[in-house]
Design an enzyme around this catalytic site. Structure first.
Site, PDB file in Angstrom:
ATOM      1  N   CYS A 101       0.835  -1.217   0.000  1.00 20.71           N
ATOM      2  CA  CYS A 101       0.000   0.000   0.000  1.00 20.71           C
ATOM      3  C   CYS A 101       0.866   1.261   0.000  1.00 20.71           C
ATOM      4  CB  CYS A 101      -0.914  -0.048   1.225  1.00 20.71           C
ATOM      5  SG  CYS A 101      -1.741   1.499   1.620  1.00 20.71           S
ATOM      6  N   CYS A 148       0.046   3.835   2.723  1.00 19.66           N
ATOM      7  CA  CYS A 148       0.496   3.314   4.022  1.00 19.66           C
ATOM      8  C   CYS A 148       1.971   3.643   4.235  1.00 19.66           C
ATOM      9  CB  CYS A 148       0.315   1.796   4.098  1.00 19.66           C
ATOM     10  SG  CYS A 148      -1.391   1.236   3.932  1.00 19.66           S
TER      11      CYS A 148
END
Length: 127
Positions: free
Chosen positions: A33, A36
């Site tokens: 991600c 993230c």
């Protein structure tokens, strides 16, 4: 190197953290991600700044390796930040969760949780 972040590897480990720490901020993330990865350094800085043993912990939970916890809290987007008090999920600043790499909302929530934990620690003589 300790950045103050508790890396959770099992549902039991997360349950133990919730049972032993009054306030917990949980970051549900995935290695793949991009957002993230982008917000991770900020989250680590909040952990370093605000963590107080037994009063406030910052946890990271990989949704791919600790699926049981992610599913339990119905995490469907990464990153998702959840907040806990006395082992129960709570809203912070009116939000039950923060989805996405929303730096301003995360900063405000971390600061509020930090302030609450500091007050609790001071009230019990633990700070």
């Amino acid at each position: 190197m300790s950045d103050g972040v508790k890396h959770i590897n099992s549902a039991q480990e997360f349950a133990t953290l919730l049972n032993t720490t009054q306030y917990v901020v949980a970051d549900f993330y995935a290695d793949w991600c991009g957002p993230c990865k982008a917000i991770a350094p900020m989250y680590a800085q909040f952990a370093k700044t605000f963590s107080i043993p037994n009063f406030l912990a910052f946890a990271k939970i990989n949704v791919d390796s600790v699926q049981q916890v992610a599913q339990h809290y119905r995490v469907s987007a990464m990153p998702t930040f959840l907040f806990f008090k006395d082992g129960k999920q709570v809203a912070v600043n009116g939000s039950i969760m923060i989805q996405g790499a929303d730096a301003n909302s995360l900063r405000a929530a971390a600061e509020k949780m930090g302030r609450l934990a500091k007050e609790k620690a001071a009230a019990t003589g633990s700070s």
